[in-house]
Design a protein around this motif. Structure first.
Motif, mmCIF file in Angstrom:
data_model
loop_
_atom_site.group_PDB
_atom_site.id
_atom_site.type_symbol
_atom_site.label_atom_id
_atom_site.label_comp_id
_atom_site.label_asym_id
_atom_site.label_seq_id
_atom_site.Cartn_x
_atom_site.Cartn_y
_atom_site.Cartn_z
ATOM 1 N N VAL A 285 0.837 -1.200 0.000
ATOM 2 C CA VAL A 285 0.000 0.000 0.000
ATOM 3 C C VAL A 285 0.874 1.254 0.000
ATOM 4 C CG1 VAL A 285 -1.678 1.359 1.318
ATOM 5 C CG2 VAL A 285 -1.971 -1.123 1.092
ATOM 6 N N LYS A 286 1.923 1.260 0.812
ATOM 7 C CA LYS A 286 2.843 2.398 0.847
ATOM 8 C C LYS A 286 3.508 2.596 -0.514
ATOM 9 C CE LYS A 286 3.993 2.071 5.797
ATOM 10 N NZ LYS A 286 5.057 1.742 6.778
ATOM 11 N N LYS A 287 3.932 1.498 -1.132
ATOM 12 C CA LYS A 287 4.573 1.563 -2.441
ATOM 13 C C LYS A 287 3.610 2.131 -3.493
ATOM 14 C CE LYS A 287 6.512 -2.231 -4.095
ATOM 15 N NZ LYS A 287 6.646 -3.525 -4.817
ATOM 16 N N ALA A 288 2.379 1.629 -3.489
ATOM 17 C CA ALA A 288 1.394 2.074 -4.476
ATOM 18 C C ALA A 288 1.088 3.562 -4.317
ATOM 19 C CB ALA A 288 0.119 1.247 -4.339
ATOM 20 N N ALA A 289 0.927 4.008 -3.068
ATOM 21 C CA ALA A 289 0.632 5.421 -2.811
ATOM 22 C C ALA A 289 1.793 6.310 -3.241
ATOM 23 C CB ALA A 289 0.322 5.627 -1.341
ATOM 24 N N ALA A 290 3.013 5.886 -2.956
ATOM 25 C CA ALA A 290 4.200 6.675 -3.326
ATOM 26 C C ALA A 290 4.349 6.751 -4.837
ATOM 27 C CB ALA A 290 5.450 6.063 -2.695
ATOM 28 N N PHE A 291 4.066 5.642 -5.529
ATOM 29 C CA PHE A 291 4.191 5.646 -6.983
ATOM 30 C C PHE A 291 3.138 6.541 -7.629
ATOM 31 C CE2 PHE A 291 3.373 3.904 -11.242
ATOM 32 C CZ PHE A 291 4.634 4.083 -11.795
ATOM 33 N N VAL A 292 1.906 6.484 -7.132
ATOM 34 C CA VAL A 292 0.863 7.364 -7.660
ATOM 35 C C VAL A 292 1.263 8.828 -7.458
ATOM 36 C CG1 VAL A 292 -1.510 8.154 -7.298
ATOM 37 C CG2 VAL A 292 -1.026 5.703 -7.462
ATOM 38 N N LYS A 293 1.847 9.144 -6.306
ATOM 39 C CA LYS A 293 2.319 10.507 -6.055
ATOM 40 C C LYS A 293 3.379 10.911 -7.080
ATOM 41 C CE LYS A 293 4.563 13.376 -2.510
ATOM 42 N NZ LYS A 293 5.118 13.385 -1.142
ATOM 43 N N ASP A 294 4.334 10.023 -7.361
ATOM 44 C CA ASP A 294 5.356 10.305 -8.370
ATOM 45 C C ASP A 294 4.724 10.553 -9.739
ATOM 46 O OD1 ASP A 294 7.445 10.067 -6.582
ATOM 47 O OD2 ASP A 294 7.879 7.976 -7.071
ATOM 48 N N CYS A 295 3.705 9.761 -10.073
ATOM 49 C CA CYS A 295 3.012 9.914 -11.352
ATOM 50 C C CYS A 295 2.341 11.281 -11.454
ATOM 51 C CB CYS A 295 1.953 8.819 -11.516
ATOM 52 S SG CYS A 295 2.567 7.147 -11.749
ATOM 53 N N ILE A 296 1.679 11.688 -10.378
ATOM 54 C CA ILE A 296 0.984 12.981 -10.387
ATOM 55 C C ILE A 296 1.977 14.129 -10.495
ATOM 56 C CG2 ILE A 296 -0.456 14.542 -9.013
ATOM 57 C CD1 ILE A 296 -1.839 12.035 -7.860
ATOM 58 N N LEU A 297 3.080 14.050 -9.762
ATOM 59 C CA LEU A 297 4.076 15.125 -9.786
ATOM 60 C C LEU A 297 4.638 15.348 -11.184
ATOM 61 C CD1 LEU A 297 6.037 14.466 -6.460
ATOM 62 C CD2 LEU A 297 4.702 16.514 -7.026
ATOM 63 N N VAL A 298 5.031 14.282 -11.858
ATOM 64 C CA VAL A 298 5.617 14.437 -13.185
ATOM 65 C C VAL A 298 4.569 14.898 -14.194
ATOM 66 C CG1 VAL A 298 5.287 12.055 -14.017
ATOM 67 C CG2 VAL A 298 7.239 13.386 -14.823
ATOM 68 N N THR A 299 3.324 14.512 -13.991
ATOM 69 C CA THR A 299 2.239 14.932 -14.886
ATOM 70 C C THR A 299 1.965 16.422 -14.735
ATOM 71 O OG1 THR A 299 1.269 12.716 -14.709
ATOM 72 C CG2 THR A 299 -0.147 14.453 -15.566
ATOM 73 N N GLU A 300 2.002 16.910 -13.500
ATOM 74 C CA GLU A 300 1.829 18.348 -13.262
ATOM 75 C C GLU A 300 2.950 19.144 -13.924
ATOM 76 O OE1 GLU A 300 -0.617 19.998 -11.472
ATOM 77 O OE2 GLU A 300 -1.737 18.140 -11.196
ATOM 78 N N GLU A 301 4.169 18.628 -13.825
ATOM 79 C CA GLU A 301 5.319 19.309 -14.435
ATOM 80 C C GLU A 301 5.174 19.418 -15.954
ATOM 81 O OE1 GLU A 301 8.640 16.992 -13.226
ATOM 82 O OE2 GLU A 301 8.551 17.625 -11.112
ATOM 83 N N MET A 302 4.520 18.433 -16.562
ATOM 84 C CA MET A 302 4.370 18.407 -18.017
ATOM 85 C C MET A 302 3.108 19.125 -18.489
ATOM 86 S SD MET A 302 5.667 14.491 -18.726
ATOM 87 C CE MET A 302 5.738 14.667 -20.511
ATOM 88 N N ASP A 303 2.323 19.672 -17.535
ATOM 89 C CA ASP A 303 1.117 20.444 -17.841
ATOM 90 C C ASP A 303 0.140 19.649 -18.715
ATOM 91 O OD1 ASP A 303 -0.498 22.675 -17.606
ATOM 92 O OD2 ASP A 303 0.294 23.632 -19.420
ATOM 93 N N TYR B 19 10.155 3.305 -14.167
ATOM 94 C CA TYR B 19 11.430 2.729 -13.765
ATOM 95 C C TYR B 19 11.619 2.730 -12.234
ATOM 96 C CZ TYR B 19 13.160 7.462 -12.915
ATOM 97 O OH TYR B 19 13.343 8.736 -12.414
ATOM 98 N N LYS B 20 10.868 3.618 -11.538
ATOM 99 C CA LYS B 20 10.993 3.703 -10.082
ATOM 100 C C LYS B 20 10.254 2.568 -9.365
ATOM 101 C CE LYS B 20 11.365 8.767 -9.744
ATOM 102 N NZ LYS B 20 10.816 9.966 -9.077
ATOM 103 N N LEU B 21 9.369 1.917 -10.074
ATOM 104 C CA LEU B 21 8.533 0.891 -9.464
ATOM 105 C C LEU B 21 9.270 -0.431 -9.387
ATOM 106 C CD1 LEU B 21 5.703 0.296 -8.344
ATOM 107 C CD2 LEU B 21 4.989 -0.247 -10.677
ATOM 108 N N LYS B 22 9.467 -0.934 -8.184
ATOM 109 C CA LYS B 22 10.217 -2.193 -7.983
ATOM 110 C C LYS B 22 9.304 -3.280 -7.454
ATOM 111 C CE LYS B 22 14.017 -0.034 -9.083
ATOM 112 N NZ LYS B 22 14.665 -0.251 -10.368
#
Length: 283
Positions: A248-266, A280-283
């Protein structure tokens, strides 16, 4: 389930049956769950419930309902003697599809199969327009097969038959919801998307009487497909023997990473998250 002379060659790799719709654009459902599960070294095998040109969050879309073809499609898998370490379901568009999924689990589940049910029923305190009272009751029946149940807070309240509120949940209220879900037959439970000030929390329960709240700082906008990504990680981790809380912690952290990079790309909110950039960050 029919046996096949080819069974050994078909079943030497871990497999998850993914029962969900296919959206060609918008990054949700199978479009995100399949690559995530594959990246986590599990073969994803898709049972399409419908085919969309783009998901229903867009002003217009093409949809081909697959309900009538699902039984014949599944029958061919029985002939192949396929076995699955995991079965996961997402959006189901009708009562008939819920019954088909129930039959699928009964046919393919064995002693090693883990079933992950994502009861995609609604959000923000409301059921989706396609969800009837009959469908809600049938989904409660489907929950009995869930080794892991992954509702958002709206869906958890709908299944539990308890009032929804947007924020301010107490531990006692969440325990009551969780025990109602467990009473339907669910095993491990994670309720996602709990609003707690500047944080988004997940309520995790692995056994009766236990409840943990895992918090993470809120980032960006709410986007389509994040729930599908979250559930896909939970399903693959379950098959791979990863501890549930850590998953659960891994899934939540990965979703956060996805949202952050998506915001950066507008990227427009309808277009989902740019998970490809951080896979690549997902293990």
């Amino acid at each position: 389930m029919l046996e096949s002379v080819f069974e050994m060659s078909h079943n030497n790799q871990k497999k998850i049956a993914i029962i969900n719709d296919i959206s060609g654009f918008g990054r949700c459902s199978v479009a995100v769950s399949l690559p995530v599960i594959s990246h986590m070294k599990v073969q994803g095998c898709v049972v399409p419930t419908s085919v969309f040109s783009n998901h229903t969050g867009f002003p217009s879309f093409f949809c081909d309902d697959y309900t009538d073809r699902m039984p014949a499609y599944i029958e061919e898998w029985k002939k192949l003697g396929l076995r699955f370490e995991g079965i996961t379901s997402g959006f189901l568009g009708s009562a008939a599809q819920i019954e088909i999924v129930t039959d699928f689990i009964r046919a393919f589940r064995d002693e090693r199969t883990k079933v992950v049910i994502d009861p995609v029923m609604g959000e923000n305190g409301r059921a989706y327009p396609t969800y009837t009272a009959d469908m809600c009751e049938r989904m409660k029946h489907l929950v009995q097969f869930a080794d892991i149940l992954t509702p958002n807070v709206t869906e958890a309240c709908m299944l539990a038959g308890l009032p929804y509120k947007g924020s301010g949940w107490t531990g006692g209220e969440l325990r009551r919801i969780v025990e109602r879900l467990r009473g339907l037959g669910a095993g491990k439970i994670v309720i996602s998307g709990l609003e707690t000030g500047h944080y988004v929390s997940n309520a995790v329960s692995e056994r009766p009487g236990e409840l943990k709240i895992l918090r993470q700082k809120r980032v960006g906008k709410v986007r389509s497909g994040t729930g599908d990504i979250f559930s896909a990680i939970i399903a693959a981790d379950c098959v791979n023997g990863v501890d549930f809380e850590q998953s659960v912690k891994k899934a939540a952290a990965f979703v956060k990473d996805c949202i952050l990079v998506t915001e950066e790309m507008d990227i427009p909110e309808t277009d989902g998250v740019c998970f490809e950039e951080v896979l690549y960050k997902l293990k």
